[in-house]
Design a protein around this motif. Structure first.
Motif, PDB file in Angstrom:
ATOM      1  N   GLY A 114      -3.159  20.814   4.178  1.00  0.00           N
ATOM      2  CA  GLY A 114      -3.855  19.942   3.247  1.00  0.00           C
ATOM      3  C   GLY A 114      -4.444  18.715   3.907  1.00  0.00           C
ATOM      4  N   GLN A 115      -4.715  17.705   3.084  1.00  0.00           N
ATOM      5  CA  GLN A 115      -5.265  16.448   3.562  1.00  0.00           C
ATOM      6  C   GLN A 115      -4.137  15.597   4.142  1.00  0.00           C
ATOM      7  OE1 GLN A 115      -7.227  14.436   0.342  1.00  0.00           O
ATOM      8  NE2 GLN A 115      -7.948  16.341  -0.530  1.00  0.00           N
ATOM      9  N   PHE A 116      -4.500  14.676   5.023  1.00  0.00           N
ATOM     10  CA  PHE A 116      -3.508  13.765   5.586  1.00  0.00           C
ATOM     11  C   PHE A 116      -3.753  12.384   4.984  1.00  0.00           C
ATOM     12  CE2 PHE A 116      -1.515  10.978   8.674  1.00  0.00           C
ATOM     13  CZ  PHE A 116      -0.311  11.632   8.867  1.00  0.00           C
ATOM     14  N   HIS A 117      -2.688  11.739   4.517  1.00  0.00           N
ATOM     15  CA  HIS A 117      -2.795  10.428   3.890  1.00  0.00           C
ATOM     16  C   HIS A 117      -2.019   9.396   4.707  1.00  0.00           C
ATOM     17  CE1 HIS A 117      -3.153   7.510   0.637  1.00  0.00           C
ATOM     18  NE2 HIS A 117      -1.894   7.202   0.865  1.00  0.00           N
ATOM     19  N   LYS A 118      -2.692   8.308   5.077  1.00  0.00           N
ATOM     20  CA  LYS A 118      -2.020   7.191   5.753  1.00  0.00           C
ATOM     21  C   LYS A 118      -1.742   6.109   4.727  1.00  0.00           C
ATOM     22  CE  LYS A 118      -3.831   7.501  10.438  1.00  0.00           C
ATOM     23  NZ  LYS A 118      -4.516   6.754  11.488  1.00  0.00           N
ATOM     24  N   TRP A 119      -0.572   5.500   4.821  1.00  0.00           N
ATOM     25  CA  TRP A 119      -0.202   4.406   3.927  1.00  0.00           C
ATOM     26  C   TRP A 119      -0.741   3.115   4.533  1.00  0.00           C
ATOM     27  CZ3 TRP A 119       1.477   6.269  -0.461  1.00  0.00           C
ATOM     28  CH2 TRP A 119       2.173   7.473  -0.484  1.00  0.00           C
ATOM     29  N   GLU A 120      -1.860   2.616   4.010  1.00  0.00           N
ATOM     30  CA  GLU A 120      -2.491   1.438   4.593  1.00  0.00           C
ATOM     31  C   GLU A 120      -2.669   0.295   3.601  1.00  0.00           C
ATOM     32  OE1 GLU A 120      -5.146   3.427   8.082  1.00  0.00           O
ATOM     33  OE2 GLU A 120      -6.038   3.442   6.086  1.00  0.00           O
ATOM     34  N   THR A 121      -3.023   0.591   2.368  1.00  0.00           N
ATOM     35  CA  THR A 121      -3.345  -0.444   1.396  1.00  0.00           C
ATOM     36  C   THR A 121      -2.240  -0.567   0.353  1.00  0.00           C
ATOM     37  OG1 THR A 121      -5.672   0.161   1.655  1.00  0.00           O
ATOM     38  CG2 THR A 121      -5.110  -1.219  -0.239  1.00  0.00           C
ATOM     39  N   PRO A 122      -1.657  -1.756   0.201  1.00  0.00           N
ATOM     40  CA  PRO A 122      -0.659  -1.928  -0.867  1.00  0.00           C
ATOM     41  C   PRO A 122      -1.244  -1.478  -2.200  1.00  0.00           C
ATOM     42  CG  PRO A 122      -0.636  -3.828   0.567  1.00  0.00           C
ATOM     43  CD  PRO A 122      -1.819  -2.986   0.984  1.00  0.00           C
ATOM     44  N   GLY A 123      -0.461  -0.734  -2.938  1.00  0.00           N
ATOM     45  CA  GLY A 123      -0.928  -0.170  -4.199  1.00  0.00           C
ATOM     46  C   GLY A 123      -1.328   1.291  -4.074  1.00  0.00           C
ATOM     47  N   GLU A 145      -1.126   5.092  -4.066  1.00  0.00           N
ATOM     48  CA  GLU A 145      -0.188   5.955  -4.768  1.00  0.00           C
ATOM     49  C   GLU A 145      -0.526   7.416  -4.514  1.00  0.00           C
ATOM     50  OE1 GLU A 145       0.893   3.407  -8.787  1.00  0.00           O
ATOM     51  OE2 GLU A 145      -0.450   5.114  -8.958  1.00  0.00           O
ATOM     52  N   LEU A 146       0.519   8.220  -4.485  1.00  0.00           N
ATOM     53  CA  LEU A 146       0.367   9.673  -4.495  1.00  0.00           C
ATOM     54  C   LEU A 146       1.272  10.196  -5.597  1.00  0.00           C
ATOM     55  CD1 LEU A 146       0.452  10.743  -0.726  1.00  0.00           C
ATOM     56  CD2 LEU A 146      -1.512  10.742  -2.270  1.00  0.00           C
ATOM     57  N   GLU A 147       0.747  11.124  -6.375  1.00  0.00           N
ATOM     58  CA  GLU A 147       1.519  11.719  -7.456  1.00  0.00           C
ATOM     59  C   GLU A 147       1.360  13.220  -7.392  1.00  0.00           C
ATOM     60  OE1 GLU A 147       1.588  11.750 -12.347  1.00  0.00           O
ATOM     61  OE2 GLU A 147       0.459  10.205 -11.298  1.00  0.00           O
ATOM     62  N   GLY A 148       2.476  13.928  -7.540  1.00  0.00           N
ATOM     63  CA  GLY A 148       2.395  15.380  -7.516  1.00  0.00           C
ATOM     64  C   GLY A 148       3.759  16.018  -7.432  1.00  0.00           C
ATOM     65  N   ILE A 187       4.761   8.215  -5.695  1.00  0.00           N
ATOM     66  CA  ILE A 187       5.099   7.358  -4.560  1.00  0.00           C
ATOM     67  C   ILE A 187       4.082   6.232  -4.515  1.00  0.00           C
ATOM     68  CG2 ILE A 187       5.405   7.229  -2.056  1.00  0.00           C
ATOM     69  CD1 ILE A 187       5.810  10.334  -2.187  1.00  0.00           C
ATOM     70  N   ARG A 188       4.569   5.000  -4.455  1.00  0.00           N
ATOM     71  CA  ARG A 188       3.673   3.842  -4.398  1.00  0.00           C
ATOM     72  C   ARG A 188       4.036   3.001  -3.176  1.00  0.00           C
ATOM     73  NH1 ARG A 188       4.504   1.126  -9.354  1.00  0.00           N
ATOM     74  NH2 ARG A 188       3.016   2.609 -10.211  1.00  0.00           N
TER      75      ARG A 188
END
Length: 129
Positions: free
Chosen positions: A13-22, A24-27, A73-74
């Motif tokens: 799938g896609q890769f998500h980096k946690w960079e910006t406060p706020g 969110e990922l839901e699933g 996840i936030r």
């Protein structure tokens, strides 16, 4: 006979980096796996599978979420520990009455010096012998 099949890896799938406060990922939580640079988590979102790095604070929270459970996840930003270390902080939510995994399931190996766990740490998890 030459193999003319083109192989492509699926499930990443896609890769998500946690960079910006706020952020969110839901699933639906698909669990963890080892990545090239450390542990990764995977969620099945409406947009498809999303894989993301599991920072220490996030690993500890997601260990209690059962695979197949709905999760939100936030990323709330960086914080500083009492020891002065900067780390990424997360909030993790499960849907409604989704059951949690007992935290003792993921307990690390007992200390090498022979110290035993306190009785209240495992009195609900022992199987009758």
């Amino acid at each position: 006979m030459a193999n003319l099949k083109r192989w492509r890896q699926i499930g990443q799938g896609q890769f998500h980096k946690w960079e910006t406060p706020g952020d969110e990922l839901e699933g639906v939580w698909h669990g963890t796996h080892d990545g090239r640079y450390g542990p990764l988590g995977t969620l099945e979102t409406p947009a498809g599978l999303v894989t993301f790095p599991l920072h220490t604070a996030l690993v500890e929270r997601l260990k209690r979420v059962r695979e197949g459970g709905d999760v939100l996840i936030r990323y709330t930003g960086t914080q500083t520990s009492k020891a002065g270390r900067v780390f990424k902080h997360f909030e993790v939510y499960v849907a409604g009455d989704d059951p949690l995994v007992l935290s003792t399931v993921f307990r690390p190996d007992p200390p090498a010096n022979g110290e035993e766990l306190q009785a209240h740490d495992h009195d609900h998890d022992e199987e009758p012998g």
